[in-house]
Design a protein around this motif. Structure first.
Motif, mmCIF file in Angstrom:
data_model
loop_
_atom_site.group_PDB
_atom_site.id
_atom_site.type_symbol
_atom_site.label_atom_id
_atom_site.label_comp_id
_atom_site.label_asym_id
_atom_site.label_seq_id
_atom_site.Cartn_x
_atom_site.Cartn_y
_atom_site.Cartn_z
ATOM 1 N N VAL A 173 -28.424 27.334 -28.088
ATOM 2 C CA VAL A 173 -27.273 27.082 -28.981
ATOM 3 C C VAL A 173 -26.052 27.837 -28.478
ATOM 4 C CG1 VAL A 173 -26.389 27.407 -31.316
ATOM 5 C CG2 VAL A 173 -28.738 26.608 -30.978
ATOM 6 N N THR A 174 -26.223 29.114 -28.165
ATOM 7 C CA THR A 174 -25.115 29.933 -27.695
ATOM 8 C C THR A 174 -24.527 29.368 -26.407
ATOM 9 O OG1 THR A 174 -26.086 31.891 -28.700
ATOM 10 C CG2 THR A 174 -24.439 32.260 -26.976
ATOM 11 N N ALA A 175 -25.374 28.950 -25.500
ATOM 12 C CA ALA A 175 -24.905 28.409 -24.218
ATOM 13 C C ALA A 175 -24.054 27.161 -24.397
ATOM 14 C CB ALA A 175 -26.098 28.115 -23.304
ATOM 15 N N HIS A 176 -24.347 26.367 -25.404
ATOM 16 C CA HIS A 176 -23.635 25.105 -25.587
ATOM 17 C C HIS A 176 -22.488 25.172 -26.586
ATOM 18 C CE1 HIS A 176 -26.989 23.697 -23.243
ATOM 19 N NE2 HIS A 176 -26.188 22.728 -22.892
ATOM 20 N N LEU A 177 -22.364 26.265 -27.296
ATOM 21 C CA LEU A 177 -21.248 26.404 -28.230
ATOM 22 C C LEU A 177 -20.183 27.366 -27.737
ATOM 23 C CD1 LEU A 177 -23.017 26.374 -31.714
ATOM 24 C CD2 LEU A 177 -21.790 24.518 -30.566
ATOM 25 N N SER A 178 -20.453 28.038 -26.616
ATOM 26 C CA SER A 178 -19.462 28.995 -26.109
ATOM 27 C C SER A 178 -18.539 28.371 -25.086
ATOM 28 C CB SER A 178 -20.152 30.216 -25.526
ATOM 29 O OG SER A 178 -21.123 29.863 -24.561
#
Length: 124
Positions: A119-124
């Motif tokens: 999630v973090t990789a794709h929302l940052s």
């Protein structure tokens, strides 16, 4: 891949899904996670369950013999799940609400796993 605001769980979930039996040892689970370079396994039970690296660490820190301790002794049961069509923002909100780092992805059956790292990789 779609733009970040249209990325779904199905676009980024880990597949194939790594599973383990509730009767396996915690040591076996730790070895499987290490070998697959993942931090959670779906436990093949009903209701749905997972064992995460945090569960393993808690067992080790608690002084348990992870060679004898069973997955069923430390697994998290009745886990929340996601569907492949959920958007990443929805999954991020679920993880924050429930205080979790992994969501098994299901349609009729398990199809993958999504983690807070994904999630973090794709929302940052």
């Amino acid at each position: 891949m779609p733009s970040n605001d249209r990325v779904t769980v199905g676009d980024v979930m880990s597949t194939p899904l790594e599973t383990i039996s509730k009767d396996a040892t915690v040591r076996e689970a730790a070895q499987r996670m290490r070998d697959a370079d993942i931090s959670a396994l779906v436990v093949t039970t009903t209701p749905r369950a997972i064992i995460s690296s945090t569960d393993v660490l808690d067992a080790v820190a608690g002084g348990d013999d992870v060679s004898a301790l069973r997955v069923s002794d430390v697994m998290t049961t009745d886990v929340e799940t996601a569907t492949p069509d959920l958007y990443m923002e929805e999954v991020a909100a679920m993880m924050a609400t429930y205080g979790i780092k992994h969501l098994p992805v299901v349609e009729d059956d398990y199809v993958g796993m999504i983690s807070s790292t994904d999630v973090t990789a794709h929302l940052s």
